[in-house]
Write a protein that holds these residues in place. Structure first.
Motif, PDB file in Angstrom:
ATOM      1  N   ALA A  94      29.225  38.664  -1.798  1.00  0.00           N
ATOM      2  CA  ALA A  94      30.237  37.970  -0.998  1.00  0.00           C
ATOM      3  C   ALA A  94      31.304  38.913  -0.892  1.00  0.00           C
ATOM      4  O   ALA A  94      32.198  38.828  -0.074  1.00  0.00           O
ATOM      5  CB  ALA A  94      30.610  36.857  -2.242  1.00  0.00           C
ATOM      6  N   ILE A  95      31.486  39.921  -1.899  1.00  0.00           N
ATOM      7  CA  ILE A  95      32.706  40.909  -2.028  1.00  0.00           C
ATOM      8  C   ILE A  95      32.529  42.057  -0.948  1.00  0.00           C
ATOM      9  O   ILE A  95      33.369  42.199  -0.066  1.00  0.00           O
ATOM     10  CB  ILE A  95      32.694  41.469  -3.160  1.00  0.00           C
ATOM     11  N   TYR A  96      31.187  42.561  -0.707  1.00  0.00           N
ATOM     12  CA  TYR A  96      30.741  43.460   0.578  1.00  0.00           C
ATOM     13  C   TYR A  96      31.222  42.635   1.870  1.00  0.00           C
ATOM     14  O   TYR A  96      31.691  43.329   2.552  1.00  0.00           O
ATOM     15  CB  TYR A  96      29.488  43.792   0.455  1.00  0.00           C
ATOM     16  N   ASP A  97      30.678  41.567   1.976  1.00  0.00           N
ATOM     17  CA  ASP A  97      30.860  40.652   3.392  1.00  0.00           C
ATOM     18  C   ASP A  97      32.448  40.815   3.481  1.00  0.00           C
ATOM     19  O   ASP A  97      32.811  40.644   4.847  1.00  0.00           O
ATOM     20  CB  ASP A  97      30.152  39.439   3.368  1.00  0.00           C
ATOM     21  N   ASP A  98      33.333  40.459   2.472  1.00  0.00           N
ATOM     22  CA  ASP A  98      34.666  40.550   2.851  1.00  0.00           C
ATOM     23  C   ASP A  98      35.271  41.545   3.296  1.00  0.00           C
ATOM     24  O   ASP A  98      36.200  41.758   3.978  1.00  0.00           O
ATOM     25  CB  ASP A  98      35.321  39.690   1.643  1.00  0.00           C
ATOM     26  N   ILE A  99      34.744  42.519   2.657  1.00  0.00           N
ATOM     27  CA  ILE A  99      35.348  44.128   3.263  1.00  0.00           C
ATOM     28  C   ILE A  99      34.610  44.736   4.112  1.00  0.00           C
ATOM     29  O   ILE A  99      34.881  45.818   4.485  1.00  0.00           O
ATOM     30  CB  ILE A  99      35.608  44.888   2.084  1.00  0.00           C
ATOM     31  N   ARG A 100      33.304  44.222   4.691  1.00  0.00           N
ATOM     32  CA  ARG A 100      32.412  44.914   5.314  1.00  0.00           C
ATOM     33  C   ARG A 100      33.152  45.542   6.868  1.00  0.00           C
ATOM     34  O   ARG A 100      33.068  46.701   7.134  1.00  0.00           O
ATOM     35  CB  ARG A 100      31.213  43.905   5.984  1.00  0.00           C
TER      36      ARG A 100
ATOM     37  N   GLY B 163      36.126  46.128   7.369  1.00  0.00           N
ATOM     38  CA  GLY B 163      37.025  47.613   7.019  1.00  0.00           C
ATOM     39  C   GLY B 163      36.095  48.908   6.785  1.00  0.00           C
ATOM     40  O   GLY B 163      36.691  49.858   7.017  1.00  0.00           O
ATOM     41  N   LEU B 164      35.113  48.468   6.107  1.00  0.00           N
ATOM     42  CA  LEU B 164      34.300  49.673   5.706  1.00  0.00           C
ATOM     43  C   LEU B 164      33.810  50.205   6.727  1.00  0.00           C
ATOM     44  O   LEU B 164      33.608  51.509   7.029  1.00  0.00           O
ATOM     45  CB  LEU B 164      33.174  49.399   4.581  1.00  0.00           C
ATOM     46  N   GLU B 165      33.036  49.268   7.676  1.00  0.00           N
ATOM     47  CA  GLU B 165      32.513  49.834   8.994  1.00  0.00           C
ATOM     48  C   GLU B 165      33.551  50.582   9.719  1.00  0.00           C
ATOM     49  O   GLU B 165      33.001  51.603  10.519  1.00  0.00           O
ATOM     50  CB  GLU B 165      31.648  48.889   9.509  1.00  0.00           C
ATOM     51  N   GLY B 166      34.628  49.908  10.115  1.00  0.00           N
ATOM     52  CA  GLY B 166      35.787  50.615  10.880  1.00  0.00           C
ATOM     53  C   GLY B 166      36.079  51.691  10.352  1.00  0.00           C
ATOM     54  O   GLY B 166      36.343  52.920  11.061  1.00  0.00           O
ATOM     55  N   ALA B 167      36.226  52.098   9.010  1.00  0.00           N
ATOM     56  CA  ALA B 167      36.644  53.394   8.304  1.00  0.00           C
ATOM     57  C   ALA B 167      35.615  54.373   8.652  1.00  0.00           C
ATOM     58  O   ALA B 167      35.941  55.516   8.984  1.00  0.00           O
ATOM     59  CB  ALA B 167      36.974  53.024   6.777  1.00  0.00           C
ATOM     60  N   TYR B 168      34.342  53.954   8.403  1.00  0.00           N
ATOM     61  CA  TYR B 168      33.411  55.074   8.582  1.00  0.00           C
ATOM     62  C   TYR B 168      32.990  55.532  10.060  1.00  0.00           C
ATOM     63  O   TYR B 168      32.846  56.618  10.524  1.00  0.00           O
ATOM     64  CB  TYR B 168      31.893  54.740   7.887  1.00  0.00           C
ATOM     65  N   ALA B 169      33.230  54.341  11.065  1.00  0.00           N
ATOM     66  CA  ALA B 169      32.976  54.564  12.281  1.00  0.00           C
ATOM     67  C   ALA B 169      34.123  55.745  12.797  1.00  0.00           C
ATOM     68  O   ALA B 169      34.024  56.475  13.568  1.00  0.00           O
ATOM     69  CB  ALA B 169      33.128  53.531  13.169  1.00  0.00           C
ATOM     70  N   ALA B 170      35.335  55.372  12.205  1.00  0.00           N
ATOM     71  CA  ALA B 170      36.452  56.384  12.860  1.00  0.00           C
ATOM     72  C   ALA B 170      36.220  57.866  12.255  1.00  0.00           C
ATOM     73  O   ALA B 170      36.479  58.639  13.074  1.00  0.00           O
ATOM     74  CB  ALA B 170      37.841  55.973  12.120  1.00  0.00           C
ATOM     75  N   VAL B 171      35.668  57.941  11.020  1.00  0.00           N
ATOM     76  CA  VAL B 171      35.399  59.441  10.511  1.00  0.00           C
ATOM     77  C   VAL B 171      34.124  59.861  11.652  1.00  0.00           C
ATOM     78  O   VAL B 171      34.353  61.115  11.891  1.00  0.00           O
ATOM     79  CB  VAL B 171      34.756  59.166   9.107  1.00  0.00           C
ATOM     80  N   PHE B 172      33.046  59.170  11.662  1.00  0.00           N
ATOM     81  CA  PHE B 172      31.833  59.588  12.561  1.00  0.00           C
ATOM     82  C   PHE B 172      32.424  60.091  14.049  1.00  0.00           C
ATOM     83  O   PHE B 172      31.767  60.855  14.570  1.00  0.00           O
ATOM     84  CB  PHE B 172      30.751  58.595  12.568  1.00  0.00           C
ATOM     85  N   LYS B 173      33.269  59.035  14.650  1.00  0.00           N
ATOM     86  CA  LYS B 173      33.984  59.328  15.779  1.00  0.00           C
ATOM     87  C   LYS B 173      34.422  60.634  16.080  1.00  0.00           C
ATOM     88  O   LYS B 173      34.309  61.474  16.801  1.00  0.00           O
ATOM     89  CB  LYS B 173      34.869  58.218  16.148  1.00  0.00           C
ATOM     90  N   SER B 174      35.360  60.937  14.862  1.00  0.00           N
ATOM     91  CA  SER B 174      36.160  62.205  14.892  1.00  0.00           C
ATOM     92  C   SER B 174      35.162  63.478  14.762  1.00  0.00           C
ATOM     93  O   SER B 174      35.313  64.367  15.659  1.00  0.00           O
ATOM     94  CB  SER B 174      36.949  62.194  13.766  1.00  0.00           C
ATOM     95  N   ILE B 175      34.075  63.297  13.930  1.00  0.00           N
ATOM     96  CA  ILE B 175      33.169  64.357  13.832  1.00  0.00           C
ATOM     97  C   ILE B 175      32.238  64.582  14.948  1.00  0.00           C
ATOM     98  O   ILE B 175      32.255  65.610  15.327  1.00  0.00           O
ATOM     99  CB  ILE B 175      32.235  64.044  12.467  1.00  0.00           C
ATOM    100  N   THR B 176      31.989  63.537  15.654  1.00  0.00           N
ATOM    101  CA  THR B 176      31.123  63.913  17.091  1.00  0.00           C
ATOM    102  C   THR B 176      31.981  64.233  17.989  1.00  0.00           C
ATOM    103  O   THR B 176      31.558  65.199  18.635  1.00  0.00           O
ATOM    104  CB  THR B 176      30.741  62.521  17.503  1.00  0.00           C
ATOM    105  N   ASN B 177      33.153  63.816  18.227  1.00  0.00           N
ATOM    106  CA  ASN B 177      33.867  64.461  19.216  1.00  0.00           C
ATOM    107  C   ASN B 177      34.363  66.013  18.663  1.00  0.00           C
ATOM    108  O   ASN B 177      34.630  66.847  20.085  1.00  0.00           O
ATOM    109  CB  ASN B 177      35.356  63.703  19.159  1.00  0.00           C
ATOM    110  N   GLY B 178      34.486  66.490  17.674  1.00  0.00           N
ATOM    111  CA  GLY B 178      34.677  67.635  17.213  1.00  0.00           C
ATOM    112  C   GLY B 178      33.452  68.550  17.767  1.00  0.00           C
ATOM    113  O   GLY B 178      34.039  69.683  18.043  1.00  0.00           O
TER     114      GLY B 178
END
Length: 251
Positions: free
Chosen positions: A215-221, A223-238
């Motif tokens: 239940a806790i993971y689903d509530d923050i899911r 936000g977590l996915e968005g945070a890591y997606a932003a990291v991977f997007k920056s890395i890939t563009n690099g």
């Protein structure tokens, strides 16, 4: 046309290098032909092969650093909407487990410039310094210190959309959007020094966290996915900012 697969999707390629970008692919680096009727299967093999090769050592000849652990300076996740009204800030993040991924399927739509692939990670561990403040299940929660978060039997689906841009007369790929779906089967949390070191309160809230992990993971899911997606997007563009399209899609 030979496809040199997107090896930097999960790679911390934060090296600086001036053009011309001199690189050399390892001899055992797998590649695919775009016209191959079995392209999707080839992509599965190529992505998994790339993750293994990058692994804990990186590929110096491609200016790619290790991905296991993947080092991230900071991640911030906003408060959830239901059980978790908690602002989470993480620094000095190390993410372990990516190199052990098994690629379940992959597909490249070259005309639409969209790559999708699904990987399975037996154990994904995030170690970091944390700073949290808010509430969990209406219980006030705060603290800062060392944290370890483990997700088990994780299915991760990546959907990456590219666009092209021209620099110095050359065409380059740029990630337009990077979307992640992270679906674990089990989660475990550990936060040291909660409630200014009150061990009794800390143990109580940690038990609540672990007893109600889904239940806790689903509530923050999101936000977590968005945070890591932003990291991977920056890395890939690099990575793609260094190599013209003509060097990635070899003729």
């Amino acid at each position: 046309m030979k496809l040199v697969l997107l090896v930097a999707i999960f790679a911390n390629s934060a090296f600086t290098h001036k053009f011309p970008f001199t690189y050399k692919f390892p001899e055992n680096f797998h590649t695919c032909h775009v016209t191959d009727p079995q392209l999707d299967n080839c992509l599965k093999i190529t992505i998994e092969n790339a993750l293994r090769l990058i692994g804990s050592t990186g590929i110096p000849s491609l200016y790619l650093r290790a991905i296991d652990p993947l080092k991230v300076t900071k991640i911030e996740i906003g408060a959830g909407t239901n059980a978790v009204n908690l602002v989470q800030k993480y620094s000095d993040v190390s993410l372990h487990g990516i190199a052990s991924s098994k690629v379940e399927n992959a597909h490249l739509d070259i005309d639409r410039k969209v790559l999708t692939f699904e990987i399975f990670i037996p154990s994904l561990t995030q170690e970091a310094h944390y700073d949290i403040n808010g509430s969990i299940l209406v219980v006030p929660v705060y603290g800062n210190g060392k944290s370890v978060q483990k997700l088990f039997n994780v299915t991760v689906i990546s959907t990456i959309t590219f666009e092209e841009e021209t620099k110095n007369g050359e065409s380059y790929f740029k990630v337009q959007s990077y979307k992640l779906s992270i679906d674990p089967r089990k989660g475990e949390y550990r936060f040291d020094n909660m409630f200014d070191g009150d061990e009794r309160l800390g143990a109580t809230i940690l038990k609540t966290l672990n007893d109600n992990w889904k239940a806790i993971y689903d509530d923050i899911r999101s936000g977590l996915e968005g945070a890591y997606a932003a990291v991977f997007k920056s890395i890939t563009n690099g990575f793609f900012s260094k190599i013209p399209n003509g060097e990635i899609f070899l003729k």
